[in-house]
Scaffold this motif. Structure first.
Motif, PDB file in Angstrom:
ATOM      1  N   GLY A  20      18.596   3.857  -2.059  1.00 23.24           N
ATOM      2  CA  GLY A  20      17.916   2.903  -1.183  1.00 23.24           C
ATOM      3  C   GLY A  20      16.493   2.669  -1.677  1.00 23.24           C
ATOM      4  N   MET A  21      15.875   1.587  -1.234  1.00 25.60           N
ATOM      5  CA  MET A  21      14.560   1.199  -1.738  1.00 25.60           C
ATOM      6  C   MET A  21      13.512   1.347  -0.624  1.00 25.60           C
ATOM      7  SD  MET A  21      13.205  -1.063  -4.232  1.00 25.60           S
ATOM      8  CE  MET A  21      11.621  -1.839  -4.413  1.00 25.60           C
ATOM      9  N   VAL A  22      12.312   1.791  -1.021  1.00 30.70           N
ATOM     10  CA  VAL A  22      11.193   1.728  -0.077  1.00 30.70           C
ATOM     11  C   VAL A  22      10.326   0.555  -0.517  1.00 30.70           C
ATOM     12  CG1 VAL A  22       9.089   2.825   0.727  1.00 30.70           C
ATOM     13  CG2 VAL A  22      11.147   4.184   0.428  1.00 30.70           C
ATOM     14  N   ALA A  23      10.197  -0.454   0.330  1.00 25.09           N
ATOM     15  CA  ALA A  23       9.351  -1.605  -0.026  1.00 25.09           C
ATOM     16  C   ALA A  23       8.781  -2.163   1.259  1.00 25.09           C
ATOM     17  CB  ALA A  23      10.175  -2.664  -0.740  1.00 25.09           C
ATOM     18  N   PHE A  24       7.635  -2.859   1.138  1.00 22.42           N
ATOM     19  CA  PHE A  24       7.030  -3.484   2.328  1.00 22.42           C
ATOM     20  C   PHE A  24       6.811  -4.954   2.051  1.00 22.42           C
ATOM     21  CE2 PHE A  24       6.124   0.973   2.630  1.00 22.42           C
ATOM     22  CZ  PHE A  24       6.511   1.226   3.946  1.00 22.42           C
ATOM     23  N   ARG A  25       6.826  -5.720   3.114  1.00 22.28           N
ATOM     24  CA  ARG A  25       6.566  -7.156   2.949  1.00 22.28           C
ATOM     25  C   ARG A  25       5.107  -7.341   2.604  1.00 22.28           C
ATOM     26  NH1 ARG A  25      10.109  -9.844   7.645  1.00 22.28           N
ATOM     27  NH2 ARG A  25       9.093 -11.718   6.878  1.00 22.28           N
ATOM     28  N   ARG A  26       4.848  -8.114   1.592  1.00 25.08           N
ATOM     29  CA  ARG A  26       3.459  -8.418   1.251  1.00 25.08           C
ATOM     30  C   ARG A  26       3.373  -9.923   1.243  1.00 25.08           C
ATOM     31  NH1 ARG A  26       2.751  -3.870   2.015  1.00 25.08           N
ATOM     32  NH2 ARG A  26       2.648  -2.117   0.582  1.00 25.08           N
ATOM     33  N   GLU A  27       3.252 -10.535   2.424  1.00 28.89           N
ATOM     34  CA  GLU A  27       3.211 -11.988   2.438  1.00 28.89           C
ATOM     35  C   GLU A  27       1.895 -12.432   3.023  1.00 28.89           C
ATOM     36  OE1 GLU A  27       6.712 -13.979   4.055  1.00 28.89           O
ATOM     37  OE2 GLU A  27       7.647 -12.008   4.017  1.00 28.89           O
ATOM     38  N   LYS A  28       1.478 -13.533   2.559  1.00 23.48           N
ATOM     39  CA  LYS A  28       0.314 -14.165   3.170  1.00 23.48           C
ATOM     40  C   LYS A  28       0.672 -14.387   4.629  1.00 23.48           C
ATOM     41  CE  LYS A  28      -2.574 -17.463   0.786  1.00 23.48           C
ATOM     42  NZ  LYS A  28      -2.560 -18.708   0.047  1.00 23.48           N
ATOM     43  N   VAL A  30       1.404 -12.617   6.930  1.00 24.49           N
ATOM     44  CA  VAL A  30       2.110 -11.582   7.699  1.00 24.49           C
ATOM     45  C   VAL A  30       1.305 -10.316   7.488  1.00 24.49           C
ATOM     46  CG1 VAL A  30       4.255 -10.323   8.052  1.00 24.49           C
ATOM     47  CG2 VAL A  30       4.328 -12.656   7.156  1.00 24.49           C
ATOM     48  N   PRO A  31       0.388 -10.008   8.415  1.00 23.56           N
ATOM     49  CA  PRO A  31      -0.437  -8.818   8.206  1.00 23.56           C
ATOM     50  C   PRO A  31       0.466  -7.583   8.266  1.00 23.56           C
ATOM     51  CG  PRO A  31      -0.800  -9.752  10.403  1.00 23.56           C
ATOM     52  CD  PRO A  31       0.126 -10.683   9.703  1.00 23.56           C
ATOM     53  N   ASN A  32       0.190  -6.612   7.408  1.00 24.70           N
ATOM     54  CA  ASN A  32       0.986  -5.373   7.386  1.00 24.70           C
ATOM     55  C   ASN A  32       2.478  -5.643   7.565  1.00 24.70           C
ATOM     56  OD1 ASN A  32      -1.609  -4.492   7.596  1.00 24.70           O
ATOM     57  ND2 ASN A  32      -1.443  -4.092   9.803  1.00 24.70           N
ATOM     58  N   GLY A  33       3.036  -6.427   6.668  1.00 25.94           N
ATOM     59  CA  GLY A  33       4.470  -6.749   6.793  1.00 25.94           C
ATOM     60  C   GLY A  33       5.286  -5.485   6.964  1.00 25.94           C
ATOM     61  N   GLY A  34       6.406  -5.602   7.664  1.00 26.24           N
ATOM     62  CA  GLY A  34       7.237  -4.423   7.953  1.00 26.24           C
ATOM     63  C   GLY A  34       7.995  -3.957   6.720  1.00 26.24           C
ATOM     64  N   PRO A  35       8.864  -2.957   6.929  1.00 24.61           N
ATOM     65  CA  PRO A  35       9.639  -2.396   5.814  1.00 24.61           C
ATOM     66  C   PRO A  35      10.594  -3.463   5.262  1.00 24.61           C
ATOM     67  CG  PRO A  35      10.479  -1.600   7.910  1.00 24.61           C
ATOM     68  CD  PRO A  35       9.237  -2.358   8.222  1.00 24.61           C
ATOM     69  N   TRP A  36      10.815  -3.422   3.940  1.00 25.78           N
ATOM     70  CA  TRP A  36      11.617  -4.482   3.352  1.00 25.78           C
ATOM     71  C   TRP A  36      12.538  -3.974   2.255  1.00 25.78           C
ATOM     72  CZ3 TRP A  36       9.584  -9.807   1.197  1.00 25.78           C
ATOM     73  CH2 TRP A  36      10.320 -10.831   1.820  1.00 25.78           C
ATOM     74  N   GLY A  37      12.771  -2.679   2.240  1.00 27.04           N
ATOM     75  CA  GLY A  37      13.609  -2.120   1.162  1.00 27.04           C
ATOM     76  C   GLY A  37      15.073  -2.120   1.564  1.00 27.04           C
ATOM     77  N   GLY A  38      15.908  -2.660   0.677  1.00 25.95           N
ATOM     78  CA  GLY A  38      17.340  -2.773   0.997  1.00 25.95           C
ATOM     79  C   GLY A  38      18.118  -1.508   0.646  1.00 25.95           C
ATOM     80  N   ASP A  39      19.388  -1.511   1.067  1.00 19.23           N
ATOM     81  CA  ASP A  39      20.284  -0.374   0.803  1.00 19.23           C
ATOM     82  C   ASP A  39      20.840  -0.440  -0.612  1.00 19.23           C
ATOM     83  OD1 ASP A  39      19.860  -0.101   3.459  1.00 19.23           O
ATOM     84  OD2 ASP A  39      21.922  -0.523   4.091  1.00 19.23           O
ATOM     85  N   GLY A  40      21.217   0.732  -1.130  1.00 17.38           N
ATOM     86  CA  GLY A  40      21.907   0.760  -2.427  1.00 17.38           C
ATOM     87  C   GLY A  40      23.354   0.311  -2.262  1.00 17.38           C
ATOM     88  N   GLY A  74      19.022  -0.399  -4.180  1.00 19.94           N
ATOM     89  CA  GLY A  74      18.572  -1.414  -3.220  1.00 19.94           C
ATOM     90  C   GLY A  74      17.360  -2.147  -3.792  1.00 19.94           C
ATOM     91  N   MET A  75      17.126  -3.360  -3.284  1.00 18.69           N
ATOM     92  CA  MET A  75      16.025  -4.147  -3.839  1.00 18.69           C
ATOM     93  C   MET A  75      15.063  -4.543  -2.739  1.00 18.69           C
ATOM     94  SD  MET A  75      18.296  -6.302  -6.472  1.00 18.69           S
ATOM     95  CE  MET A  75      19.713  -6.230  -5.420  1.00 18.69           C
ATOM     96  N   THR A  76      13.966  -5.112  -3.164  1.00 18.66           N
ATOM     97  CA  THR A  76      12.986  -5.550  -2.186  1.00 18.66           C
ATOM     98  C   THR A  76      13.530  -6.779  -1.464  1.00 18.66           C
ATOM     99  OG1 THR A  76      10.812  -6.507  -1.974  1.00 18.66           O
ATOM    100  CG2 THR A  76      11.819  -6.687  -4.102  1.00 18.66           C
ATOM    101  N   LYS A  77      12.820  -7.274  -0.505  1.00 17.16           N
ATOM    102  CA  LYS A  77      13.260  -8.370   0.359  1.00 17.16           C
ATOM    103  C   LYS A  77      14.520  -7.992   1.123  1.00 17.16           C
ATOM    104  CE  LYS A  77      11.333 -12.016  -2.488  1.00 17.16           C
ATOM    105  NZ  LYS A  77      11.606 -13.171  -3.310  1.00 17.16           N
TER     106      LYS A  77
END
Length: 437
Positions: A20-28, A30-40, A74-77
């Motif tokens: 599985g992936m640990v990733a966070f949303r980094r979008e303009k 969206v302050p402190n975007g939530g978790p965004w890491g997908g499953d393997g 797993g991948m981001t988004k």
């Protein structure tokens, strides 16, 4: 004649699940975007599939390792890793698959196209999206993929012949087979003639067809594993009709009726159910001078030893060499085959299906504790090791979660009970940590 291989040992390894992936949303915006890491993704299974075109386990001589692909990470988004393709391994009809460690029959593959998963792919690890809770909206935690199942298998192929030829060595089984089929057995007049079962397809004058195997000359005691032993007797197990070939010329100085009784005793000792198979008695070598007399004598003894209620087996006088009496024999055999059902090789109990892979064996303790030479405590056990393998130790949160799981399993208490003290080293696999009391 092609080499006939009837056992093989192979290793299969299903694919591991993707991590599985640990990733966070980094979008303009969206302050402190939530978790965004997908499953393997799921690891590939190893699947046996029956191919009626295969006749031997020869391929497994040269290729003993079968490994399915791993799942993608797993991948981001929040994207899932792709699941891996399953690995299909073709096996001949009639392959019995055993677990090499336990010796348990896993499956008996008898129908064309039948499939069976012999090793399950690991599940993909969950990405950090899955661990978000109101209390912890941005978890830095993900799981590693589950390891794919790995096992050693023993394959056994029993000849799928409808008709088996039995009888003492040198009664003329190989010659008979070579005359009625296109099989070209090696023919020799010595006591261990057929080392491998010769198989041939027979076509009767009326157009029926069936497979005949020359089952290697049984010798007294073979059923106890003496001499050529049980690996040959095994080939008889699937035959539905037995042709009992007897040398009526008694050229080796033995009594044809004694031979008949003795071979039947062999069949019975080996597997009682062999005596349920209908038999046809083939009186061979009828072109020899003494044969007619011996046949009369044989029929008398046979009748004397049968209950009046039992049906006497049919007797067909033939001569393989002179090609006499063969058509009648083959037609009668085909007729008997039509009336005889298939035999099941294993009873339902023996086929008790395996426990499902993802469950843990209830009887097994969840973990074992032992002591290493350097006084470190060593933890082992299937359930514990699986949790360990699925933990991503680069992330503190994941490590904390693992510690909680261990506590939940009672590991802390058990260590304390065994006398573990603050600061002792605890080892799982190649991972070490300190015991904190």
């Amino acid at each position: 004649m092609s080499m006939f291989l009837d056992t093989a040992k192979i290793k299969v390894k299903a694919g591991n699940g993707g991590d599985g992936m640990v990733a966070f949303r980094r979008e303009k915006y969206v302050p402190n975007g939530g978790p965004w890491g997908g499953d393997g993704g799921r690891g590939g299974n190893v699947i046996f599939v029956v191919d009626e075109g295969l006749r031997t386990l020869m391929d497994f001589r040269y290729n003993r390792h079968f490994k399915a692909q791993n799942g993608e990470k797993g991948m981001t988004k929040g994207m899932h890793g792709r699941g891996a393709e399953d690995l299909y391994v073709r096996v001949p009809q009639g392959t019995t698959v055993r677990d090499a460690e336990t010796g348990k029959v896993i499956t008996d593959l008898v129908e064309n196209g039948q499939e069976y998963i012999v090793a399950h792919g690991g599940r993909g690890g969950r990405g950090n999206i899955r661990f978000a809770t109101p209390k912890n909206p941005a978890p830095e935690i993900s799981e590693n993929g589950e390891p794919g199942q790995e096992r050693e298998l023993e394959l056994e192929l029993k000849v799928l012949a409808d008709v088996g030829l039995v009888g003492f060595p040198s009664v003329g089984k190989s010659t008979l087979l070579s005359v009625i089929t296109s099989a070209k057995p090696k023919i020799g007049a010595y006591h261990f003639t057929t080392i491998v079962p010769n198989l041939g397809m027979v076509r009767t004058p009326s157009g029926e067809s069936f497979a005949v195997a020359d089952l290697p000359g049984l010798i007294e005691g073979a059923s106890q594993g003496v001499g050529l032993g049980t690996q040959f007797l095994r080939h008889i197990e699937r035959t539905r009709v037995i042709l009992h070939v007897i040398d009526m010329s008694a050229s080796e100085g033995r009594d044809p009726y004694e031979d008949y009784v003795q071979i039947n005793k062999e069949l019975e000792t080996y597997n009682l159910r062999l005596m349920e198979r209908p038999q046809i008695i083939v009186a061979n070598k009828m072109d020899m001078p003494e044969s007619q007399e011996n046949l009369k004598e044989f029929k008398k003894k046979l009748a004397a030893n049968y209950d009046e209620f039992d049906e006497l087996p049919q007797i067909f006088p033939i001569s393989s060499l002179a090609h006499q009496g063969l058509d009648n024999l083959l037609e009668a055999t085909a007729e008997l085959l039509d009336k005889t059902p298939e035999f099941l090789l294993y009873s339902e109990d023996e086929m008790a299906q395996e426990e499902v892979y993802y469950g843990f064996d209830e009887d097994q303790p969840a973990f074992d504790i032992s002591r290493d030479d350097d006084a470190a405590w060593v933890l082992s056990g299937e359930k514990l090791e699986k949790l360990f393998n699925m933990t991503n130790f680069d992330r503190d949160e994941a490590v904390m979660k693992f510690a909680r799981q261990l506590r939940g399993m009672g590991v802390d208490e058990a260590l304390r009970a065994r006398g573990a003290k603050d600061g002792d080293i605890v080892r799982i696999g190649n991972f070490e940590f300190e015991f904190v009391d």
